[in-house]
Scaffold this motif. Structure first.
Motif, PDB file in Angstrom:
ATOM      1  N   SER A 167      -3.465  60.825  57.985  1.00  0.00           N
ATOM      2  CA  SER A 167      -3.591  60.485  59.897  1.00  0.00           C
ATOM      3  C   SER A 167      -1.733  61.174  60.594  1.00  0.00           C
ATOM      4  O   SER A 167      -1.795  60.123  61.108  1.00  0.00           O
ATOM      5  CB  SER A 167      -3.495  59.085  59.769  1.00  0.00           C
ATOM      6  N   GLU A 168      -1.466  62.033  60.126  1.00  0.00           N
ATOM      7  CA  GLU A 168      -0.709  62.656  61.036  1.00  0.00           C
ATOM      8  C   GLU A 168       1.137  61.634  60.656  1.00  0.00           C
ATOM      9  O   GLU A 168       1.954  62.718  61.387  1.00  0.00           O
ATOM     10  CB  GLU A 168      -0.795  62.795  62.209  1.00  0.00           C
ATOM     11  N   SER A 221      -3.588  66.543  64.130  1.00  0.00           N
ATOM     12  CA  SER A 221      -5.211  65.870  64.854  1.00  0.00           C
ATOM     13  C   SER A 221      -5.949  65.820  64.127  1.00  0.00           C
ATOM     14  O   SER A 221      -7.079  65.467  63.505  1.00  0.00           O
ATOM     15  CB  SER A 221      -4.862  65.712  66.255  1.00  0.00           C
ATOM     16  N   SER A 252      -5.891  67.486  60.964  1.00  0.00           N
ATOM     17  CA  SER A 252      -5.774  67.074  59.233  1.00  0.00           C
ATOM     18  C   SER A 252      -4.946  68.280  59.183  1.00  0.00           C
ATOM     19  O   SER A 252      -4.546  68.364  57.920  1.00  0.00           O
ATOM     20  CB  SER A 252      -6.931  66.916  58.842  1.00  0.00           C
ATOM     21  N   ARG A 302      -8.262  63.766  55.072  1.00  0.00           N
ATOM     22  CA  ARG A 302      -7.843  63.522  55.801  1.00  0.00           C
ATOM     23  C   ARG A 302      -5.760  63.869  55.930  1.00  0.00           C
ATOM     24  O   ARG A 302      -5.001  63.109  56.064  1.00  0.00           O
ATOM     25  CB  ARG A 302      -8.084  62.270  56.823  1.00  0.00           C
ATOM     26  N   SER A 303      -5.946  63.820  53.990  1.00  0.00           N
ATOM     27  CA  SER A 303      -4.683  63.624  53.571  1.00  0.00           C
ATOM     28  C   SER A 303      -4.320  64.457  52.747  1.00  0.00           C
ATOM     29  O   SER A 303      -5.459  65.667  51.618  1.00  0.00           O
ATOM     30  CB  SER A 303      -4.733  62.755  52.081  1.00  0.00           C
TER      31      SER A 303
END
Lengths: 113, 110
Positions: A51-52, A70, A72, A30-31
């Protein structure tokens, strides 16, 4: 499992143009963080998204921007290109913000003429 | 001024030699990474250290937090180890931002 995918691999642009680079992280990561590598300055941190949301930013002018979607995937944009923006742009993904394990992509080599 | 110092900048070794690359940093860190970059640009993360020592195959990485120093050792070096080795640190309080050393270019010859 697929690694970090950066597109395009090579790009030639003219001064004054803008460019968008893409980074698809490892599934589940996610990063996404971005780095610039030049012969003169070496590797430098551009920014990180999680997370955006942009969570951290390096010392680059406002012409450098980015975003995260969204799913990622992340994009970075450089507007009003200068010759000095010629560099290898690398992205790296990790599973969570602040985690210590990174996987790097192969990079996008940008040449500004 | 680069806050992460690596030495040597360039290193040539013969196959089979033991190699040491050093990295020093200036203030407290939460993590130190050793990275390998081959011609063409792709970077591989070799180790992440916050204390002690790690080993993976012929590679060993150590860190001394008190002395603010880390070393990367390659035992029984091989031409395929030829690459640029980069030390990167995450300073305490800087979240995920990495600060990089200038790299050590290693050439291992037959």
């Amino acid at each position: 499992k697929a690694g970090v995918t950066q597109t395009p691999r090579y790009l030639i642009k003219t001064r004054g143009q803008q460019v968008t680079l893409s980074c698809s992280p490892i599934s589940g990561h996610r990063s996404v963080s971005w780095y610039q590598q030049t012969p003169g300055q070496g590797l430098q941190f551009l920014f990180e998204y999680f997370s955006e949301t942009q969570r951290n930013k390096g010392n680059f002018p406002g012409r450098f921007s980015g975003r995260q979607f969204s799913n990622s995937r992340s994009e970075m944009n450089v507007s009003t290109l200068e010759l000095g923006d010629s560099a290898l742009y690398l992205c790296a993904s990790s599973s969570a913000l602040g985690t210590y394990s990174y996987t790097f992509g192969s990079g996008t080599r940008l040449t500004v003429v | 001024k680069n806050e992460v110092e690596q030495s040597p900048q360039n290193l040539t070794a013969q196959e089979g030699e033991f190699i040491t690359i050093n990295c020093s940093y200036s203030v407290g860190i939460s993590a130190l990474h050793w990275l390998q970059q081959h011609p063409g640009g792709g970077i591989v993360s070799l180790f992440m250290l916050s204390s002690g020592k790690k080993k993976h195959g012929r590679l060993i990485a150590t860190i001394n937090i008190q002395e603010k120093h880390s070393s990367l050792h390659i035992t029984a070096s091989h031409p395929r180890d030829s690459a640029v080795y980069i030390c990167a640190v995450r300073y305490t309080g800087t979240a995920s931002k990495l600060t990089f050393g200038t790299g050590t270019r290693l050439q291992v010859t037959l």
